[in-house]
Design a protein around this motif. Structure first.
Motif, PDB file in Angstrom:
ATOM      1  N   PHE A   1      -1.602 -18.019  -8.521  1.00 49.78           N
ATOM      2  CA  PHE A   1      -0.666 -17.078  -9.139  1.00 49.78           C
ATOM      3  C   PHE A   1       0.781 -17.531  -8.951  1.00 49.78           C
ATOM      4  O   PHE A   1       1.571 -17.504  -9.891  1.00 49.78           O
ATOM      5  N   ASN A   2       1.128 -17.954  -7.743  1.00 51.67           N
ATOM      6  CA  ASN A   2       2.500 -18.416  -7.489  1.00 51.67           C
ATOM      7  C   ASN A   2       2.856 -19.589  -8.395  1.00 51.67           C
ATOM      8  O   ASN A   2       3.947 -19.640  -8.963  1.00 51.67           O
ATOM      9  N   ASP A   3       1.954 -20.550  -8.524  1.00 46.43           N
ATOM     10  CA  ASP A   3       2.188 -21.685  -9.427  1.00 46.43           C
ATOM     11  C   ASP A   3       2.355 -21.201 -10.861  1.00 46.43           C
ATOM     12  O   ASP A   3       3.234 -21.668 -11.580  1.00 46.43           O
ATOM     13  N   PHE A   4       1.512 -20.271 -11.274  1.00 45.51           N
ATOM     14  CA  PHE A   4       1.513 -19.752 -12.648  1.00 45.51           C
ATOM     15  C   PHE A   4       2.834 -19.068 -12.993  1.00 45.51           C
ATOM     16  O   PHE A   4       3.448 -19.365 -14.015  1.00 45.51           O
ATOM     17  N   TYR A   5       3.285 -18.147 -12.160  1.00 41.06           N
ATOM     18  CA  TYR A   5       4.495 -17.404 -12.528  1.00 41.06           C
ATOM     19  C   TYR A   5       5.740 -18.284 -12.493  1.00 41.06           C
ATOM     20  O   TYR A   5       6.622 -18.162 -13.342  1.00 41.06           O
ATOM     21  N   ILE A   6       5.813 -19.207 -11.565  1.00 39.91           N
ATOM     22  CA  ILE A   6       6.972 -20.105 -11.499  1.00 39.91           C
ATOM     23  C   ILE A   6       6.971 -21.046 -12.705  1.00 39.91           C
ATOM     24  O   ILE A   6       7.986 -21.210 -13.375  1.00 39.91           O
ATOM     25  N   LYS A   7       5.826 -21.659 -12.981  1.00 40.21           N
ATOM     26  CA  LYS A   7       5.700 -22.606 -14.096  1.00 40.21           C
ATOM     27  C   LYS A   7       6.036 -21.958 -15.441  1.00 40.21           C
ATOM     28  O   LYS A   7       6.572 -22.614 -16.336  1.00 40.21           O
ATOM     29  N   ASN A   8       5.768 -20.666 -15.568  1.00 41.60           N
ATOM     30  CA  ASN A   8       5.960 -19.993 -16.852  1.00 41.60           C
ATOM     31  C   ASN A   8       7.257 -19.190 -16.962  1.00 41.60           C
ATOM     32  O   ASN A   8       7.433 -18.417 -17.910  1.00 41.60           O
ATOM     33  N   GLY A   9       8.164 -19.373 -16.029  1.00 39.97           N
ATOM     34  CA  GLY A   9       9.512 -18.847 -16.176  1.00 39.97           C
ATOM     35  C   GLY A   9       9.725 -17.379 -15.848  1.00 39.97           C
ATOM     36  O   GLY A   9      10.708 -16.778 -16.303  1.00 39.97           O
ATOM     37  N   PHE A  10       8.850 -16.797 -15.041  1.00 35.55           N
ATOM     38  CA  PHE A  10       9.090 -15.435 -14.569  1.00 35.55           C
ATOM     39  C   PHE A  10      10.044 -15.502 -13.380  1.00 35.55           C
ATOM     40  O   PHE A  10       9.968 -16.439 -12.578  1.00 35.55           O
ATOM     41  N   VAL A  11      10.940 -14.523 -13.229  1.00 30.96           N
ATOM     42  CA  VAL A  11      11.887 -14.567 -12.117  1.00 30.96           C
ATOM     43  C   VAL A  11      11.226 -14.213 -10.793  1.00 30.96           C
ATOM     44  O   VAL A  11      11.674 -14.660  -9.731  1.00 30.96           O
ATOM     45  N   TYR A  12      10.183 -13.397 -10.837  1.00 31.44           N
ATOM     46  CA  TYR A  12       9.404 -13.047  -9.655  1.00 31.44           C
ATOM     47  C   TYR A  12       7.949 -12.882 -10.047  1.00 31.44           C
ATOM     48  O   TYR A  12       7.640 -12.608 -11.211  1.00 31.44           O
ATOM     49  N   GLY A  13       7.096 -12.971  -9.050  1.00 36.91           N
ATOM     50  CA  GLY A  13       5.692 -12.681  -9.223  1.00 36.91           C
ATOM     51  C   GLY A  13       5.181 -12.008  -7.967  1.00 36.91           C
ATOM     52  O   GLY A  13       5.512 -12.437  -6.853  1.00 36.91           O
ATOM     53  N   PHE A  14       4.438 -10.956  -8.125  1.00 34.74           N
ATOM     54  CA  PHE A  14       3.876 -10.232  -6.985  1.00 34.74           C
ATOM     55  C   PHE A  14       2.427  -9.888  -7.263  1.00 34.74           C
ATOM     56  O   PHE A  14       2.070  -9.556  -8.391  1.00 34.74           O
ATOM     57  N   GLN A  15       1.622  -9.953  -6.222  1.00 33.29           N
ATOM     58  CA  GLN A  15       0.275  -9.408  -6.279  1.00 33.29           C
ATOM     59  C   GLN A  15       0.333  -8.042  -5.613  1.00 33.29           C
ATOM     60  O   GLN A  15       0.913  -7.895  -4.535  1.00 33.29           O
ATOM     61  N   THR A  16      -0.249  -7.058  -6.275  1.00 38.34           N
ATOM     62  CA  THR A  16      -0.153  -5.685  -5.803  1.00 38.34           C
ATOM     63  C   THR A  16      -1.518  -5.004  -5.779  1.00 38.34           C
ATOM     64  O   THR A  16      -2.461  -5.459  -6.414  1.00 38.34           O
ATOM     65  N   SER A  17      -1.549  -3.901  -5.082  1.00 38.30           N
ATOM     66  CA  SER A  17      -2.624  -2.926  -5.208  1.00 38.30           C
ATOM     67  C   SER A  17      -1.940  -1.578  -5.318  1.00 38.30           C
ATOM     68  O   SER A  17      -1.366  -1.089  -4.336  1.00 38.30           O
ATOM     69  N   VAL A  18      -1.969  -1.018  -6.507  1.00 34.87           N
ATOM     70  CA  VAL A  18      -1.374   0.298  -6.693  1.00 34.87           C
ATOM     71  C   VAL A  18      -2.148   1.320  -5.872  1.00 34.87           C
ATOM     72  O   VAL A  18      -1.562   2.173  -5.211  1.00 34.87           O
ATOM     73  N   LYS A  19      -3.453   1.198  -5.887  1.00 38.88           N
ATOM     74  CA  LYS A  19      -4.314   2.147  -5.168  1.00 38.88           C
ATOM     75  C   LYS A  19      -4.018   2.151  -3.670  1.00 38.88           C
ATOM     76  O   LYS A  19      -3.941   3.206  -3.042  1.00 38.88           O
ATOM     77  N   CYS A  20      -3.862   0.982  -3.078  1.00 35.65           N
ATOM     78  CA  CYS A  20      -3.622   0.860  -1.635  1.00 35.65           C
ATOM     79  C   CYS A  20      -2.142   0.763  -1.281  1.00 35.65           C
ATOM     80  O   CYS A  20      -1.796   0.531  -0.119  1.00 35.65           O
ATOM     81  N   VAL A  21      -1.277   0.895  -2.264  1.00 32.86           N
ATOM     82  CA  VAL A  21       0.182   0.860  -2.101  1.00 32.86           C
ATOM     83  C   VAL A  21       0.630  -0.442  -1.420  1.00 32.86           C
ATOM     84  O   VAL A  21       1.352  -0.432  -0.431  1.00 32.86           O
ATOM     85  N   ILE A  22       0.175  -1.558  -1.973  1.00 34.44           N
ATOM     86  CA  ILE A  22       0.557  -2.882  -1.470  1.00 34.44           C
ATOM     87  C   ILE A  22       1.546  -3.514  -2.447  1.00 34.44           C
ATOM     88  O   ILE A  22       1.252  -3.677  -3.633  1.00 34.44           O
TER      89      ILE A  22
END
Length: 177
Positions: free
Chosen positions: A141-162
């Motif tokens: 995921f980190n490689d993907f978001y950086i390579k594709n020009g997103f300013v940030y990338g986060f993995q989340t769990s809305v259910k677990c509030v992560i």
């Protein structure tokens, strides 16, 4: 140049079922529901967000994820200050679909000076995969978001509030600065 006042408009897009509405509700109301109800066109919430001693009223718009609404996204993005594209870690195709969403926004929506909207990529539902898979997914995921020009990338769990607050704090700091 971005014209930042005390009111900011953030748009959330992505395929249906990725958790956009749940993300908005968790961030604005500290509320999560297990009951899925598809967004028809759009919904929005707001929250007062303090940054560097100043309060900002954040309007966060949740747009429907069905393919038929993709071109409507351009209308809702008018006067937006930033955009969040969401994917579902349990559905690899939803991550690839984020590139389609980004391409449409980049093509049709810019600031007056022609610069693109800042975009953050969120991969939601990490609570549904094993810890071992989380590490593998995070690296990819980190490689993907950086390579594709997103300013940030986060993995989340809305259910677990992560990473809900953390992702929004980082992104809004970028948008405001």
């Amino acid at each position: 140049m971005r014209n930042i006042r005390s009111d900011l408009k953030i748009i959330v897009v992505g395929n249906a079922g990725t958790g956009k509405t749940s993300f908005v509700n968790q961030w604005t109301k500290n509320n999560f529901s297990d009951h899925y109800k598809a967004t028809i066109v759009s919904e929005f919430g707001y929250k007062i967000h303090e940054y560097k001693g100043r309060n900002y009223k954040i309007q966060i718009w949740d747009l429907a994820g069905q393919d038929k609404n993709i071109m409507m996204t351009r209308v809702f993005c008018k006067d937006a200050h930033g955009l969040i594209i969401m994917s579902d870690v349990t559905n690899p195709q939803s991550l690839n679909s984020c590139l389609m969403w980004k391409k449409i926004i980049d093509e049709y929506v810019q600031f007056l000076d022609g610069t693109p909207l800042p975009m953050m990529l969120i991969q939601n539902k990490i609570d549904l995969i094993s810890e071992e898979d989380q590490l593998i997914e995070l690296e990819n995921f980190n490689d993907f978001y950086i390579k594709n020009g997103f300013v940030y990338g986060f993995q989340t769990s809305v259910k677990c509030v992560i990473n809900i607050k953390e992702s929004m704090d980082e992104f809004l700091g970028y948008v405001i600065d």
